[in-house]
Enzyme design. Sequence first.
Site, PDB file in Angstrom:
ATOM      1  N   ASP A 170      20.268 -38.850 -19.282  1.00 45.23           N
ATOM      2  CA  ASP A 170      21.688 -39.092 -18.991  1.00 45.23           C
ATOM      3  C   ASP A 170      22.182 -37.974 -18.083  1.00 45.23           C
ATOM      4  O   ASP A 170      21.400 -37.388 -17.348  1.00 45.23           O
ATOM      5  CB  ASP A 170      22.496 -39.203 -20.290  1.00 45.23           C
TER       6      ASP A 170
ATOM      7  N   HIS B 220      21.227 -38.376 -14.715  1.00 44.05           N
ATOM      8  CA  HIS B 220      22.318 -39.086 -14.060  1.00 44.05           C
ATOM      9  C   HIS B 220      23.206 -38.171 -13.243  1.00 44.05           C
ATOM     10  O   HIS B 220      24.302 -38.563 -12.840  1.00 44.05           O
ATOM     11  CB  HIS B 220      23.157 -39.830 -15.105  1.00 44.05           C
TER      12      HIS B 220
END
Length: 389
Positions: A215, A238
């Site tokens: 993430d 991310h």
Amino acid sequence: MATRFILSWIFFLLCIAFFQSSNAAYNVVNFGARPDGKTDSTLPFLKAWLSACNSVIPATLYVPRGRFLLKPIVFSGPCKSKIVFQIAGTLVALSDYWSLGNSGNWILFNKVNRVAIYGGNLDAKGAGYWSCRRAGRSCPAGSRSITFMWSSNIVVSGLTSINSQIIHVAIDHCTDVILRKLKIRAPSSSLNTDGIHVQSSTGITISSSSIMTGDDCISIGEGSKNVWIDHIACGPGHGISIGSLGDYVSEDGVQNVTVTSSVFSGTQNGVRIKSWARPSNGYARNIAFRNIIMKGVYNPIIIDQKYCPDDNGCPNQSSGVKISQVTYKNIRGTSASQIAMNFVCSSSNPCTGIRLQDIKLTYNNGAEKSSCINAAGISTGVVIPRSCL
């Protein structure tokens, strides 16, 4: 002569006594902790913490080499003096992801002041939890590996965190925190394993760290102010995100955030600001992204005010979050998608004061592009792709 010798010896002993009394030391092994990775050491750690916390002089809590099994644990303050948590070994979580996942936090520091953590490894054994999530089974909410809440004057240096169930390091309602030389690792397929999450906190510095997760490498949530981030190696993951914002109609904003001198490698996003498309009085302002290298990043520069992961439960309204005074300077490298700069701003609250300066982002499979929706600002210097502002 004998008298002089005796006086010298007494002086020497007094010096030793003074030195020892100037810093109290507490080894968790002396309180019953076992470095075998199997014996529950939670209570010995709490006893050692209580002794250090009650010390009227600066204290060192020492964790020697070995693997120490810990159940969910809370180190509570306030304490009477400064505490140094020196970790030479590895703290490991239970293999039963249900027990850990229902706790919300594995290692929690609550209402502490002047605490420094040096070295050490955290292994939360998150693989079982991720498998549960991927299989769509009934799973616990998940646990953050190490969290600081309502705390101040915190230093974490040289810590390694692997395989957290969800967020690795969380800073919540804190002031004056330094995170440096961290190493954070989780597979790119692991869900919601943010490296560092900051929320409702002021005066946060994150530097010289390597983060590879499933993430955000770093996420900056609502109520965060005066955040400095530099020399981060991010990827996979991310990227570094401000948001998601707009979770609530009434929420505090984000301001004075700088991300600089960092490298993104193969990440889904580079530098991102994201908000839900729903009413909110939140904001993001005075944000600076500069001196950044992108290596095959899918969305190197992105503002997304229609954020809705997996297109699930999207509010499909207009975001109330006001984004303004955002600077992108000296950002270079390669984009893995044709749209290297993408500004998707709110129709009711357009982005204002966006500044692009000396940008060079290229796309290997064609002409790179920029895209602007409800975004206003200026560009200076050479900007590639051509500015759409």
